[in-house]
Design a protein around this motif. Sequence first.
Motif, PDB file in Angstrom:
ATOM      1  N   SER A 106       0.846  -1.191   0.000  1.00 28.64           N
ATOM      2  CA  SER A 106       0.000   0.000   0.000  1.00 28.64           C
ATOM      3  C   SER A 106       0.884   1.246   0.000  1.00 28.64           C
ATOM      4  N   PRO A 107       0.316   2.435  -0.202  1.00 29.88           N
ATOM      5  CA  PRO A 107       1.127   3.651  -0.350  1.00 29.88           C
ATOM      6  C   PRO A 107       2.062   3.938   0.820  1.00 29.88           C
ATOM      7  N   VAL A 108       1.561   3.847   2.068  1.00 26.83           N
ATOM      8  CA  VAL A 108       2.412   4.210   3.211  1.00 26.83           C
ATOM      9  C   VAL A 108       3.608   3.273   3.348  1.00 26.83           C
ATOM     10  N   PRO A 109       3.438   1.938   3.318  1.00 26.67           N
ATOM     11  CA  PRO A 109       4.625   1.071   3.350  1.00 26.67           C
ATOM     12  C   PRO A 109       5.573   1.305   2.167  1.00 26.67           C
ATOM     13  N   ALA A 110       5.028   1.658   0.999  1.00 25.64           N
ATOM     14  CA  ALA A 110       5.888   1.935  -0.158  1.00 25.64           C
ATOM     15  C   ALA A 110       6.802   3.129   0.134  1.00 25.64           C
ATOM     16  N   LEU A 111       6.230   4.174   0.742  1.00 24.54           N
ATOM     17  CA  LEU A 111       7.044   5.340   1.082  1.00 24.54           C
ATOM     18  C   LEU A 111       8.068   4.997   2.164  1.00 24.54           C
ATOM     19  N   ALA A 112       7.694   4.122   3.091  1.00 26.68           N
ATOM     20  CA  ALA A 112       8.646   3.701   4.118  1.00 26.68           C
ATOM     21  C   ALA A 112       9.808   2.920   3.501  1.00 26.68           C
ATOM     22  N   LEU A 113       9.513   2.090   2.495  1.00 27.75           N
ATOM     23  CA  LEU A 113      10.572   1.375   1.794  1.00 27.75           C
ATOM     24  C   LEU A 113      11.527   2.351   1.099  1.00 27.75           C
ATOM     25  N   VAL A 114      10.981   3.439   0.551  1.00 28.58           N
ATOM     26  CA  VAL A 114      11.819   4.461  -0.095  1.00 28.58           C
ATOM     27  C   VAL A 114      12.719   5.131   0.936  1.00 28.58           C
ATOM     28  N   LEU A 115      12.165   5.446   2.109  1.00 23.10           N
ATOM     29  CA  LEU A 115      12.999   6.005   3.179  1.00 23.10           C
ATOM     30  C   LEU A 115      14.147   5.058   3.519  1.00 23.10           C
ATOM     31  N   GLY A 116      13.818   3.765   3.640  1.00 20.46           N
ATOM     32  CA  GLY A 116      14.854   2.791   3.952  1.00 20.46           C
ATOM     33  C   GLY A 116      15.903   2.696   2.854  1.00 20.46           C
ATOM     34  N   ALA A 117      15.469   2.814   1.600  1.00 27.78           N
ATOM     35  CA  ALA A 117      16.421   2.761   0.490  1.00 27.78           C
ATOM     36  C   ALA A 117      17.410   3.913   0.572  1.00 27.78           C
ATOM     37  N   ASN A 118      16.940   5.092   0.900  1.00 23.05           N
ATOM     38  CA  ASN A 118      17.836   6.249   1.036  1.00 23.05           C
ATOM     39  C   ASN A 118      18.783   6.085   2.214  1.00 23.05           C
ATOM     40  N   LEU A 119      18.273   5.503   3.302  1.00 23.30           N
ATOM     41  CA  LEU A 119      19.128   5.285   4.469  1.00 23.30           C
ATOM     42  C   LEU A 119      20.167   4.201   4.192  1.00 23.30           C
ATOM     43  N   GLY A 120      19.750   3.097   3.574  1.00 21.63           N
ATOM     44  CA  GLY A 120      20.670   1.992   3.321  1.00 21.63           C
ATOM     45  C   GLY A 120      21.801   2.353   2.376  1.00 21.63           C
ATOM     46  N   SER A 121      21.523   3.193   1.378  1.00 27.71           N
ATOM     47  CA  SER A 121      22.567   3.557   0.417  1.00 27.71           C
ATOM     48  C   SER A 121      23.638   4.428   1.039  1.00 27.71           C
ATOM     49  N   SER A 122      23.355   5.065   2.185  1.00 28.78           N
ATOM     50  CA  SER A 122      24.363   5.899   2.847  1.00 28.78           C
ATOM     51  C   SER A 122      25.278   5.087   3.769  1.00 28.78           C
ATOM     52  N   ILE A 123      24.925   3.825   4.004  1.00 26.08           N
ATOM     53  CA  ILE A 123      25.745   2.991   4.888  1.00 26.08           C
ATOM     54  C   ILE A 123      26.958   2.438   4.154  1.00 26.08           C
ATOM     55  N   ASN A 124      26.792   2.117   2.850  1.00 23.83           N
ATOM     56  CA  ASN A 124      27.882   1.494   2.096  1.00 23.83           C
ATOM     57  C   ASN A 124      29.158   2.328   2.050  1.00 23.83           C
ATOM     58  N   PRO A 125      29.095   3.630   1.727  1.00 22.58           N
ATOM     59  CA  PRO A 125      30.347   4.415   1.711  1.00 22.58           C
ATOM     60  C   PRO A 125      31.034   4.456   3.066  1.00 22.58           C
ATOM     61  N   LEU A 126      30.247   4.464   4.149  1.00 27.88           N
ATOM     62  CA  LEU A 126      30.841   4.489   5.484  1.00 27.88           C
ATOM     63  C   LEU A 126      31.590   3.193   5.766  1.00 27.88           C
ATOM     64  N   MET A 127      31.013   2.053   5.374  1.00 27.95           N
ATOM     65  CA  MET A 127      31.640   0.766   5.641  1.00 27.95           C
ATOM     66  C   MET A 127      32.843   0.524   4.737  1.00 27.95           C
ATOM     67  N   GLU A 128      32.871   1.159   3.563  1.00 23.81           N
ATOM     68  CA  GLU A 128      33.959   0.931   2.622  1.00 23.81           C
ATOM     69  C   GLU A 128      35.091   1.932   2.791  1.00 23.81           C
ATOM     70  N   THR A 129      34.988   2.825   3.762  1.00 22.38           N
ATOM     71  CA  THR A 129      36.090   3.728   4.074  1.00 22.38           C
ATOM     72  C   THR A 129      37.028   2.998   5.012  1.00 22.38           C
ATOM     73  N   GLY A 130      38.117   2.476   4.455  1.00 18.50           N
ATOM     74  CA  GLY A 130      38.991   1.592   5.222  1.00 18.50           C
ATOM     75  C   GLY A 130      40.011   2.301   6.103  1.00 18.50           C
ATOM     76  N   SER A 131      40.122   3.626   6.002  1.00 22.30           N
ATOM     77  CA  SER A 131      41.156   4.328   6.754  1.00 22.30           C
ATOM     78  C   SER A 131      40.867   4.298   8.246  1.00 22.30           C
ATOM     79  N   ALA A 132      41.946   4.220   9.026  1.00 21.60           N
ATOM     80  CA  ALA A 132      41.803   4.246  10.479  1.00 21.60           C
ATOM     81  C   ALA A 132      41.668   5.663  11.004  1.00 21.60           C
ATOM     82  N   ASN A 133      41.917   6.657  10.157  1.00 25.51           N
ATOM     83  CA  ASN A 133      41.822   8.050  10.575  1.00 25.51           C
ATOM     84  C   ASN A 133      40.352   8.467  10.618  1.00 25.51           C
ATOM     85  N   PRO A 134      39.831   8.877  11.787  1.00 26.82           N
ATOM     86  CA  PRO A 134      38.410   9.261  11.867  1.00 26.82           C
ATOM     87  C   PRO A 134      38.051  10.399  10.917  1.00 26.82           C
TER      88      PRO A 134
END
Length: 573
Positions: A207-235
């Motif tokens: 339904s529309p509301v869960p569809a929009l929630a899935l979109v929110l999750g998609a935007n959040l999930g795509s921001s996790i990958n660059p953080l995890m792939e930054t291998g430097s120990a320097n904060p």
Amino acid sequence: MGAKVLLDLLGGVALLLWGLHMVHSGIVRAFGSRIRRFLSLVLQNRYRAFAAGVGVTAILQSSTATALMLSSFTASGLVGLVPALAVLLGANVGTTLIVQLLSFDSSVFSPVLLICGVAAFKRGTRTIVKDMGRVAVGLGLMLLSLHLLLDSLAPAENAPGARQLFAALTGEPVLALLIGTLMAWLAHSSVATILLTMSLSAANFVSPVPALALVLGANLGSSINPLMETGSANPAHRRLPVGNLINRIAGCVLFLPLLDPVARLIQAIDPNPVRLAADFHALFNVVMALLFIVPLQRFARMLERLLPDVKSGNDLSIPLYLGESINDTPSVALACAARETLRMGDIVDSMLDQAMTAILMNDRKLVTEVSQKDNAVDGLHEAVKLYVINVTHGPLDEVEARRALEVLSLAINLEHIGDIIDKNLMELANKKIKRQLHFSAEGARELQEFHRVVRDHLRLAMSIFLSGDLKSARLLLKEKARVREMEFAASENHIARLKEGRIDSMETSTLHIDILRDLKRIHSHVCSAAYAALKSAGELDRAPQQPAPRWVNPQQPFTVHDSDAVLQGKTRA
């Protein structure tokens, strides 16, 4: 029935991800260097950077790729944090363009793109034509996958079990958000997750509301990958991906309670259920960009306090000996630069050692390590170069000026050696590993002996640079003739084995000759230290007399033109 639908659904998602990968890789191969150069030039203020992020991500079709590219820029200090954050805000908006385009019925273009793409890839004579053919095939596969997803979901539309399953999974907006986050993180793509959501909405599985929630999750999930792939120990190197993650989390907190009224508003404007997810994706990213673009300076300062710059002792690219002695005695500063250059020599020596091991043993891990060390050598070369040029801004006597030239000359030659090892020898190693080739026993011994001589002479050159020993310098120059004879003898022996019909020699013939050639090129750069020492001792006076460097005379200042000549290797040592 249910298992087949699930299998078809997973196959459609896999095809969609592969199409995205082909589009991205084709664009990077065709225009990757130009895109990097463009980003490094336009990041002057946040608004131009924002526009650049929109355009680049619309081309790359991946905000994750843009984030990783920018992370490397900010980690090396080439780009400030504020413009980099602005680019990411633009990148998030850029992902909405491809989603908007694919939300319309464009299935008729899929076969056209596939036919044109395959023709360009197979028949194209230019590399860029082949790369654009790859892009066309990727777009065609993406459109085809969307068509397959809708066809796969159609039989299950009237199946009550499937509807109950999707209703249970997406019944709560928070649960749907978490599912969308997990899907985008696993797929490394918010676009793929949103396109899947569009297909589920079109088949009335969400339904529309869960569809929009899935979109929110998609935007959040795509921001996790660059953080995890930054291998430097320097904060400090994680400031950019953390800033993007904070933006995504803030957006989820803001929009999650408003999903129901937002869904009704979008449906009132555009009742098409397929475009609901695409429209909300665009709305979400535009709103978050507007909210963050103005206070970006304060946001960057907060990230700098939260993630301070901590230098790691294990980072080879960080100079250890280039202190603040520029403003003190020039001779002390040049001694510091010489120590750092010797450290460069140690790294290059280890690269040369690992390179031959990687070539002979088909060790792909060592190839990666050598490439990482070359990046460190490039960073140290840049640091030494700028440090010595700063030293020369003050008056130097003739001895100090000559020493500055020697340091610059050796640093430049070491950087060239590192590039030959990384760009040439390691490329040959990759070819050998890919084809699973092996040298003949005699050929391997010849390469090892030639490599041993070159490495011994590199160590001798470092000793000459440190001590100025003329006897060693003369010996090193005499060894050039022996190295030429060794290369000629090794080539003759290799040709003799080819005449004998040795299969292993035939398979590795080009690799064998190219490795000998590259090692000889390295040896030519190694011998530069001998010329510098002999020139300083006046033993090369038969050559045309070179005027003293302009920085020797305070009345005749060292200019940018002179520095360009030094840095390009045009100044004779």
